[in-house]
Design an enzyme around this catalytic site. Structure first.
Site, mmCIF file in Angstrom:
data_model
loop_
_atom_site.group_PDB
_atom_site.id
_atom_site.type_symbol
_atom_site.label_atom_id
_atom_site.label_comp_id
_atom_site.label_asym_id
_atom_site.label_seq_id
_atom_site.Cartn_x
_atom_site.Cartn_y
_atom_site.Cartn_z
ATOM 1 N N ARG A 187 -4.154 2.639 -0.678
ATOM 2 C CA ARG A 187 -3.904 2.114 0.668
ATOM 3 C C ARG A 187 -3.145 0.797 0.588
ATOM 4 N NH1 ARG A 187 -8.859 1.652 4.506
ATOM 5 N NH2 ARG A 187 -7.183 1.269 6.011
ATOM 6 N N CYS A 245 -9.128 -6.810 4.440
ATOM 7 C CA CYS A 245 -9.352 -5.390 4.137
ATOM 8 C C CYS A 245 -8.645 -4.619 5.242
ATOM 9 C CB CYS A 245 -10.845 -5.072 4.057
ATOM 10 S SG CYS A 245 -11.763 -5.523 5.555
#
Length: 288
Positions: A187, A245
């Site tokens: 990611r 995040c």
């Protein structure tokens, strides 16, 4: 009891029944169809006396605009009401647990209490999984109503500990290492993006997947974590480090790991990647 980062299952078991101890179950499944699975599990089986917090309802305010990320911070007054519902008072030792290593909502709850200035809160190392594997006491059936002996007094979150968009934008020209991203490597590099509308990362970020903080479901030794985080941040002080995040939840896992390692003072970018990409004019990067 004076646990401020992690506590072992054995340590917690020895204090069960202590009136100054409050236990919180934060199990949560990061999938839309299963958002209530953690609460169902709590209703079926939990640590003795544990209350429950739901990531979406109690640890976030999903009514807030997209610019604040997928899991915007709750209002401090609402969170204080949640603490009152849980029977938590300012002098209590609080322990919060997740399914295993605190990587989901437990570290978020830990951080929110810290933001209120409540230092005596710790995440159960190994979580429910290790507690159950050790054969330690469990409570089953419908949870008992929790009596309260008072209200948790209203406090504001410490704004110094919460990083906003402007603070991130002000550091984009710095060499990498000031921002650590807790998402998976795939990611971070932008190879896959199963949740957010845009793939990639904030320029200047370094990837520190939360999975690197644990081994066999428990946090790795403090000295190992200290060496690895120190190598990432270089000559910077831990207090200069921002943590991000996808939505500001699992970044708290890196904060917990750094505090456990004795690297104090890093701060969480609350909006994280999902908040950053809400403005298409902001720069974005892919790859390593």
């Amino acid at each position: 009891m004076n646990w401020t980062t992690l506590v072992s299952c054995e340590q917690l078991a020895a204090e069960l029944g202590n009136p100054g101890l409050k236990i919180v179950d934060a199990r949560f499944v990061f999938a839309g169809a299963n958002a209530e699975a953690g609460e169902r599990s709590w209703r079926e089986q939990r640590l003795p006396g544990a209350g429950y917090v739901h990531l979406n309802r109690d640890l976030s305010d999903l009514r807030k605009p997209a610019g604040e990320g997928r899991h915007p911070l709750p209002d401090a007054q609402d969170f204080c009401r949640t603490l009152t519902r849980l029977g938590i008072l300012p002098d209590d030792q609080v322990v919060v647990y997740d399914s295993s290593d605190g990587s989901m909502a437990a570290s978020r709850f830990w951080w929110l209490l810290k933001l209120l200035g409540h230092d005596r809160v710790a995440v159960l190392d190994g979580g429910f999984t290790r507690w159950q594997a050790l054969g330690l006491p469990l409570e089953t059936g419908e949870p008992r109503a929790r009596g309260t002996s008072g209200e948790f007094p209203f406090r504001q979150f410490d704004p110094v500990q919460i990083i906003g968009d402007d603070q991130v934008e002000a550091r984009l020209r710095e060499p990498p290492g000031w921002l650590l991203d807790a998402r998976s490597a795939e990611r971070f590099r932008g190879e896959v993006e199963p949740i957010d509308a845009v793939a990639g990362h904030i320029p200047g970020a370094i990837n520190r997947p939360l999975s690197a903080n644990t081994r066999d479901g428990r946090f790795r030794p403090a000295e190992e974590l200290r060496a690895e985080f120190s190598a990432l941040i270089g000559s910077r002080s831990p207090s200069e480090i921002f943590l991000s995040c996808g939505s500001g939840v699992t970044a708290c896992h890196n904060l917990l790991a750094m505090e456990h390692a004795g690297l104090h003072g890093a701060r969480v970018y609350a909006g994280s990647w999902s908040g950053w990409i809400s403005d298409s004019k902001r720069p974005m990067a892919v790859g390593d």
